[in-house]
Design an enzyme around this catalytic site. Structure first.
Site, PDB file in Angstrom:
ATOM      1  N   LYS A  51       0.736  -1.356  -0.072  1.00  0.00           N
ATOM      2  CA  LYS A  51       0.055   0.115  -0.036  1.00  0.00           C
ATOM      3  C   LYS A  51       0.813   1.207  -0.078  1.00  0.00           C
ATOM      4  O   LYS A  51       0.566   2.387  -0.303  1.00  0.00           O
ATOM      5  CB  LYS A  51      -0.966  -0.030   1.185  1.00  0.00           C
ATOM      6  CG  LYS A  51      -2.281  -0.995   1.344  1.00  0.00           C
ATOM      7  CD  LYS A  51      -3.309  -0.471   0.354  1.00  0.00           C
ATOM      8  CE  LYS A  51      -4.538  -1.212   0.268  1.00  0.00           C
ATOM      9  NZ  LYS A  51      -5.516  -0.763  -0.462  1.00  0.00           N
ATOM     10  N   SER A 300       1.082  -9.411  -0.376  1.00  0.00           N
ATOM     11  CA  SER A 300       0.695  -8.030  -0.478  1.00  0.00           C
ATOM     12  C   SER A 300       1.047  -7.497   0.988  1.00  0.00           C
ATOM     13  O   SER A 300       1.145  -6.286   1.036  1.00  0.00           O
ATOM     14  CB  SER A 300      -0.512  -7.903  -0.744  1.00  0.00           C
ATOM     15  OG  SER A 300      -1.464  -8.443  -0.052  1.00  0.00           O
TER      16      SER A 300
END
Length: 399
Positions: A51, A300
């Site tokens: 992110k 992720s």
């Protein structure tokens, strides 16, 4: 529509501010799932999540006036940390609205980056509405976690790195919440290599994008261990990109995600949160779909609550037979417990817990029921323990 040029521009902006993380083959996972698996270790970013890429690309493009006022974001954790960290690095004020269920580790780290954290609502939608309210009230720039082209372009930079490291990847398997990562990844990957397949993965408890794209009506859940992709409303920008560029969307169960988290911890010695393990969960759930292909997975994020991780490890040990609950019935005479524990020790199993039950049992009054939690080598070893107990005159079975 997002373009490859936008993603190359984003890569230039974030260079030196985020890591070019490793993308390497896992030979053991490849053998297990029957595909050649390459892992992109985004959990090694400073905030332990991809992110950062989108947050950084968005913040550096703000006008001087916007930077002076500050920014606000809504997030279950990883976007929050990405915005907070890069806002701190750039000297910007940051306010982060997080749902009340957000794991404490994410809340603490976000505050640690100097952001003001506001806990509001039980869902991402409630947190988002409050963030928009505060943005207007305090004149802050809203940084959307996924439905923003600058954010999606930043996330897409990881696809440039993956294809630079492994140019002949055939399939990319990407976790999908609001769709920011897969929108950026699909845009970059399809432009560089038109024949590549891009597959999205959602948890069955939060199938909003699957429903939107495939026209299905899978029910929406209320919680998941993959809270990073627990999104009830898909992004409009991202949905359009996914409709054009993503080849397939798959659903996985909570058990698949738990298993994938544990596999990555045991095999790769890497800590991945639920959303970060969704790609591997898809390979575990749908091995025939990827058999023989060269597959790229994005790990992720690695921000998982320690208590949740402990529960996943323990449940995984139960599923594999390394932790078992056994009930033994015997005559209630002095020394019987010592006999039972000695017999368990003879087989090489270790007793983790023991409960000696007299009152709450349907056995005859002169009998006793003993519940044991055992550490074993696996399911065959459990059967060996039970057989040994039965041969010693005990009634024994799994609970």
């Amino acid at each position: 529509m997002l373009t490859l040029q936008d993603i190359h521009a984003a890569a230039a902006r974030v260079q030196g501010h985020v890591l070019d993380t490793p993308c390497v083959e896992s030979k053991t996972l490849s053998q297990i799932v029957g595909a050649q698996v390459f892992l992109k270790f985004e959990n090694l970013q400073f905030t332990a999540s991809f992110k950062e890429r989108g947050a950084c690309n968005k913040l550096v493009q703000l006008s001087a006036e916007e930077q002076a006022r500050g920014v606000i974001a809504m997030s279950a954790g990883n976007h929050a940390q990405g915005v907070a960290y890069h806002a701190q690095r750039l000297g910007l004020r940051a306010v982060i609205v997080m749902p009340r269920f957000t794991p404490g580790v994410k809340v603490q780290r976000t505050r640690g980056f100097g952001a003001e954290v506001v806990l509001h609502g039980d869902t991402l939608e409630e947190a988002r509405a409050h963030a928009y309210h505060l943005a207007g009230e305090r004149s802050l720039t809203f940084v959307h976690p996924y439905d923003d082209e600058a954010v999606a372009a930043g996330q897409g930079t990881l696809a440039l790195e993956m294809l630079a490291a492994v140019p002949d990847l055939e399939t990319l398997v990407i976790a999908v919440g609001g769709g920011g990562m897969i929108a950026g990844v699909a845009t970059a990957a399809k432009a560089i290599r038109p024949g590549i397949e891009v597959v999205g993965v959602q948890t069955r408890r939060f199938p909003a994008m699957v429903n939107a794209i495939q026209g299905t009506q899978h029910p929406q859940g209320t919680s998941t261990i993959a809270e990073g992709i627990a999104v009830g409303t898909p992004g409009k920008i991202t949905q359009e990109i996914i409709e054009h560029l993503v080849d397939d969307l798959l659903l996985v169960d909570e058990g698949d995600i738990e298993q994938a988290v544990l596999m990555l911890l045991e095999i790769e010695k890497t800590l991945v949160e639920g959303a970060g393990a969704a790609g591997l969960a898809a390979l575990v759930r749908h091995p025939e779909r990827f058999a023989g292909k060269k597959v790229g997975l994005v790990l992720s994020g690695g921000n998982i609550d320690p208590l949740l991780l402990a529960a996943i490890i323990e449940r995984g040990m139960v599923r594999s037979g390394r932790l078992a609950r056994v009930k033994v019935s015997a005559r209630d005479v002095p020394g019987v417990l010592a006999r039972i524990t000695a017999m368990v020790a003879d087989t090489g199993a270790n007793i983790e817990e023991v409960h000696h039950q007299r009152a709450f049992t349907m056995l005859a009054a002169q009998n006793v029921e003993i519940e044991l939690v055992l550490q074993t080598r696996g399911k065959e070893h459990i059967e060996e323990v039970l057989t040994h107990l039965r041969e010693g005159g005990m009634e024994a079975g799994l609970m």
